[in-house]
Motif scaffolding. Structure first.
Motif, mmCIF file in Angstrom:
data_model
loop_
_atom_site.group_PDB
_atom_site.id
_atom_site.type_symbol
_atom_site.label_atom_id
_atom_site.label_comp_id
_atom_site.label_asym_id
_atom_site.label_seq_id
_atom_site.Cartn_x
_atom_site.Cartn_y
_atom_site.Cartn_z
ATOM 1 N N ALA A 124 0.833 -1.208 0.000
ATOM 2 C CA ALA A 124 0.000 0.000 0.000
ATOM 3 C C ALA A 124 0.865 1.255 0.000
ATOM 4 O O ALA A 124 0.561 2.250 -0.666
ATOM 5 N N ARG A 125 1.977 1.211 0.729
ATOM 6 C CA ARG A 125 2.889 2.365 0.752
ATOM 7 C C ARG A 125 3.516 2.583 -0.634
ATOM 8 O O ARG A 125 3.648 3.716 -1.096
ATOM 9 N N LYS A 126 3.871 1.493 -1.318
ATOM 10 C CA LYS A 126 4.414 1.614 -2.679
ATOM 11 C C LYS A 126 3.387 2.238 -3.619
ATOM 12 O O LYS A 126 3.720 3.111 -4.419
ATOM 13 N N GLN A 127 2.147 1.765 -3.521
ATOM 14 C CA GLN A 127 1.084 2.289 -4.375
ATOM 15 C C GLN A 127 0.825 3.767 -4.077
ATOM 16 O O GLN A 127 0.598 4.555 -4.995
ATOM 17 N N ALA A 128 0.838 4.136 -2.814
ATOM 18 C CA ALA A 128 0.603 5.531 -2.437
ATOM 19 C C ALA A 128 1.703 6.433 -2.989
ATOM 20 O O ALA A 128 1.437 7.568 -3.396
ATOM 21 N N ALA A 129 2.927 5.927 -3.047
ATOM 22 C CA ALA A 129 4.040 6.713 -3.571
ATOM 23 C C ALA A 129 3.870 7.011 -5.058
ATOM 24 O O ALA A 129 4.374 8.024 -5.558
ATOM 25 N N LEU A 130 3.132 6.166 -5.755
ATOM 26 C CA LEU A 130 2.913 6.365 -7.183
ATOM 27 C C LEU A 130 1.786 7.355 -7.486
ATOM 28 O O LEU A 130 1.691 7.856 -8.602
ATOM 29 N N LEU A 131 0.949 7.614 -6.500
ATOM 30 C CA LEU A 131 -0.213 8.476 -6.717
ATOM 31 C C LEU A 131 0.112 9.941 -6.460
ATOM 32 O O LEU A 131 0.950 10.267 -5.620
ATOM 33 N N ALA A 132 -0.585 10.796 -7.166
ATOM 34 C CA ALA A 132 -0.481 12.238 -6.918
ATOM 35 C C ALA A 132 -1.205 12.550 -5.606
ATOM 36 O O ALA A 132 -2.112 11.816 -5.204
ATOM 37 N N PRO A 133 -0.792 13.609 -4.925
ATOM 38 C CA PRO A 133 -1.488 13.988 -3.689
ATOM 39 C C PRO A 133 -2.990 14.165 -3.940
ATOM 40 O O PRO A 133 -3.402 14.705 -4.963
ATOM 41 N N GLY A 134 -3.779 13.656 -3.045
ATOM 42 C CA GLY A 134 -5.226 13.755 -3.180
ATOM 43 C C GLY A 134 -5.924 12.810 -2.227
ATOM 44 O O GLY A 134 -5.295 12.164 -1.384
ATOM 45 N N THR A 135 -7.231 12.719 -2.371
ATOM 46 C CA THR A 135 -8.018 11.926 -1.428
ATOM 47 C C THR A 135 -7.737 10.424 -1.540
ATOM 48 O O THR A 135 -7.740 9.726 -0.516
ATOM 49 N N LEU A 136 -7.489 9.928 -2.727
ATOM 50 C CA LEU A 136 -7.199 8.500 -2.882
ATOM 51 C C LEU A 136 -5.887 8.137 -2.197
ATOM 52 O O LEU A 136 -5.796 7.141 -1.465
#
Length: 65
Positions: free
Chosen positions: A31-43
């Protein structure tokens, strides 16, 4: 079932705790890896909250042993 039969059975919950700890740790890492790939935001924020929940599960499982 009598009381002797119940006492003779091993406690299966103790067997599953290390497995749960390992699984929660793996989920937190992913989940931390996936979060690092996402732009800042609610998701991304929601995913980071989930990371904290997984890490709490790991800590809770560690405290039991």
């Amino acid at each position: 079932m009598d009381s002797l039969t119940k006492k003779a059975r091993p406690d299966r919950s103790l067997i599953k705790q290390p497995e749960k700890k390992v699984k929660a740790a793996e989920c937190a890492r992913e989940a931390r890896k996936q979060a690092a790939l996402l732009a800042p935001g609610t998701l991304r924020d929601a995913l980071l909250v989930k990371v904290k929940q997984y890490e709490a599960e790991v800590a809770e499982a560690s405290e039991r042993h």
